[in-house]
Design an enzyme around this catalytic site. Structure first.
Site, PDB file in Angstrom:
ATOM      1  N   GLY A 124      -6.327   9.933 -10.265  1.00  0.00           N
ATOM      2  CA  GLY A 124      -5.207   9.413  -9.471  1.00  0.00           C
ATOM      3  C   GLY A 124      -5.074   7.904  -9.655  1.00  0.00           C
ATOM      4  N   GLY A 125      -4.372   7.283  -8.720  1.00  0.00           N
ATOM      5  CA  GLY A 125      -4.128   5.839  -8.809  1.00  0.00           C
ATOM      6  C   GLY A 125      -5.420   5.035  -8.797  1.00  0.00           C
ATOM      7  N   GLY A 152     -11.914  12.207 -11.262  1.00  0.00           N
ATOM      8  CA  GLY A 152     -10.588  11.973 -10.680  1.00  0.00           C
ATOM      9  C   GLY A 152      -9.677  11.250 -11.652  1.00  0.00           C
ATOM     10  CG  ASP A 209      -6.393  -1.169  -5.827  1.00  0.00           C
ATOM     11  OD1 ASP A 209      -6.714  -1.810  -4.811  1.00  0.00           O
ATOM     12  OD2 ASP A 209      -5.395  -0.433  -5.877  1.00  0.00           O
ATOM     13  CE  LYS A 223      -2.050   0.596  -3.472  1.00  0.00           C
ATOM     14  NZ  LYS A 223      -3.432   0.849  -3.897  1.00  0.00           N
ATOM     15  CB  THR A 243      -1.037  -0.056   1.153  1.00  0.00           C
ATOM     16  OG1 THR A 243      -1.941   1.024   0.997  1.00  0.00           O
ATOM     17  CG2 THR A 243      -0.385   0.030   2.536  1.00  0.00           C
ATOM     18  CG  ASN A 255      -3.464  -4.204  -5.154  1.00  0.00           C
ATOM     19  OD1 ASN A 255      -3.191  -5.079  -5.970  1.00  0.00           O
ATOM     20  ND2 ASN A 255      -4.684  -4.039  -4.682  1.00  0.00           N
TER      21      ASN A 255
HETATM   22  P1  ATR Z   1      -5.201   8.047  -5.347  1.00  0.00           P
HETATM   23  O1  ATR Z   1      -3.944   7.405  -5.860  1.00  0.00           O
HETATM   24  O2  ATR Z   1      -5.635   7.520  -4.026  1.00  0.00           O
HETATM   25  O3  ATR Z   1      -6.292   8.093  -6.350  1.00  0.00           O
HETATM   26  P2  ATR Z   1      -4.155  10.710  -5.864  1.00  0.00           P
HETATM   27  O4  ATR Z   1      -3.261  10.240  -6.901  1.00  0.00           O
HETATM   28  O5  ATR Z   1      -3.627  11.696  -4.885  1.00  0.00           O
HETATM   29  O6  ATR Z   1      -4.751   9.542  -4.957  1.00  0.00           O
HETATM   30  O7  ATR Z   1      -5.475  11.278  -6.556  1.00  0.00           O
HETATM   31  C1  ATR Z   1      -6.436  11.932  -5.841  1.00  0.00           C
HETATM   32  C2  ATR Z   1      -7.513  12.463  -6.803  1.00  0.00           C
HETATM   33  O8  ATR Z   1      -8.331  13.381  -6.072  1.00  0.00           O
HETATM   34  C3  ATR Z   1      -6.944  13.230  -7.983  1.00  0.00           C
HETATM   35  O9  ATR Z   1      -7.809  13.071  -9.091  1.00  0.00           O
HETATM   36  C4  ATR Z   1      -6.984  14.670  -7.461  1.00  0.00           C
HETATM   37  O10 ATR Z   1      -7.016  15.660  -8.460  1.00  0.00           O
HETATM   38  P3  ATR Z   1      -5.651  16.239  -9.092  1.00  0.00           P
HETATM   39  O11 ATR Z   1      -5.189  15.211 -10.089  1.00  0.00           O
HETATM   40  O12 ATR Z   1      -6.055  17.508  -9.715  1.00  0.00           O
HETATM   41  O13 ATR Z   1      -4.687  16.390  -7.952  1.00  0.00           O
HETATM   42  C5  ATR Z   1      -8.295  14.651  -6.730  1.00  0.00           C
HETATM   43  N1  ATR Z   1      -8.379  15.736  -5.732  1.00  0.00           N
HETATM   44  C6  ATR Z   1      -7.770  15.786  -4.534  1.00  0.00           C
HETATM   45  N2  ATR Z   1      -8.095  16.932  -3.898  1.00  0.00           N
HETATM   46  C7  ATR Z   1      -8.917  17.608  -4.729  1.00  0.00           C
HETATM   47  C8  ATR Z   1      -9.622  18.855  -4.639  1.00  0.00           C
HETATM   48  N3  ATR Z   1      -9.532  19.638  -3.560  1.00  0.00           N
HETATM   49  N4  ATR Z   1     -10.396  19.228  -5.692  1.00  0.00           N
HETATM   50  C9  ATR Z   1     -10.511  18.444  -6.786  1.00  0.00           C
HETATM   51  N5  ATR Z   1      -9.884  17.257  -6.917  1.00  0.00           N
HETATM   52  C10 ATR Z   1      -9.111  16.840  -5.899  1.00  0.00           C
END
Ligand code: ATR
Length: 279
Positions: free
Chosen positions: A136-137, A134, A108, A71, A67, A92
């Site tokens: 992210g990962g 979103g 996942d 990763k 985790t 993961n």
């Molecule tokens: P994970 O791997 O757990 O998905 P991450 O890579 O940090 O975590 O991704 C978090 C997601 O939440 C991303 O899509 C992020 O948007 P950005 O790519 O613009 O960073 C989104 N996110 C986090 N805080 C945010 C906020 N305040 N407003 C809009 N999107 C947010």
């Protein structure tokens, strides 16, 4: 739990790892099956990750979950990778071969899809386009699973568009990247809306989204599970959409690893959900 000298061993490597629900989750299944095995929290600093990982099979470990923040490092040191892990860019779940080889996968997306299919059996990939918030990962895993399941189009909306474009290039398939302003139009023929961001989680701001254009036949799901009923899920349920909470993704993603390491195929039940939520 009674361990013998032949106990099978697995665990979760994280930094920190104290918040992880995985030891409790796997411990529940080990107890349920009466297995001679243990699943341990392994608190490992990033600089020690590779050395510790490579030592584990030499100590008899069958494998581990990996985790945050390991990763991507796990992907880099794996000897073999599944296609999904490679496209997602993260591992993961690791299974050690008898020769000590590191076999990396990412469950996942599997966990996401299993949770969705259990929670909303009426949803099918054929039902139409999906909107994913979103990039992210978690979004990468969700998009890969949806594309591989046959969804005709995935529409990704993210605060940082460049990250969404990279996601689309890496995951491949019919993924379009849309600006925030395109959301109302994108929702109109959507079969599924997914929040993969941290917005709505305890301690984070809520996800501000207007669901007006979303068909009531669409399913709405959130990967946030604290709280279980996010504002997004509450608003969707109030207008008649079927909703699926995020806890099941965490529970289902654990099943392939448990089966590979301990040799039994575990189930996600209401009793397990309750047990994990109590922690
Ligand atoms: P994970 O791997 O757990 O998905 P991450 O890579 O940090 O975590 O991704 C978090 C997601 O939440 C991303 O899509 C992020 O948007 P950005 O790519 O613009 O960073 C989104 N996110 C986090 N805080 C945010 C906020 N305040 N407003 C809009 N999107 C947010």
């Amino acid at each position: 739990m009674i361990l013998t000298g032949k106990a099978k061993l697995a665990g979760v490597m994280g930094w920190p790892v104290g918040h992880s629900k995985s030891p409790r989750l796997h411990g529940y299944w080990l107890e349920q099956f009466g297995l001679d095995g243990a699943y341990l929290p392994l608190s490992v600093a990033p600089e020690d990750f590779e050395a510790v990982l490579k030592a584990l099979p030499r100590m008899g470990f069958a494998g581990v979950n990996v985790t945050v923040p390991h990763k991507e490092a796990a992907l880099a040191v794996s000897d073999t990778l599944t296609d999904q892990a490679l496209r997602i860019g993260a591992v993961n779940t690791i299974v050690f071969g008898e020769d000590g080889k590191i076999h990396g996968s990412n469950t996942d997306g599997y966990g996401f899809l299993e949770n969705l299919k259990f929670g909303a059996p009426e949803w099918s990939a054929k039902n139409g386009p999906v909107v994913v918030i979103g990039a992210g990962g978690a979004a990468r895993a969700v998009c890969a699973a949806l594309i591989d399941d046959g969804v005709p189009e995935v529409r990704v909306i993210n605060r940082t568009q460049a990250k969404a474009l990279a996601l689309a290039a890496d995951i491949q398939g019919d993924i379009s990247v849309l600006p925030n302003s395109a959301l109302p139009a994108a929702l109109k023929d959507t079969s599924l809306l997914v929040n993969t961001t941290i917005l709505g989680m305890v301690g984070s701001p809520p996800l501000e989204i207007n669901l007006d254009g979303l068909p009531t036949s669409a399913v709405v799901t959130d990967i946030v599970y604290a709280p279980l009923q996010t504002n997004l899920l509450k608003s969707a349920a109030a207008r008649g959409n079927v909703t699926v909470d995020g806890l099941g993704m965490l529970l289902h993603q654990a099943r392939p690893g448990f089966e590979a390491w301990f040799g039994a195929n575990p189930e996600v039940t209401p009793a397990l959900r309750k047990f994990v939520l109590e922690s």
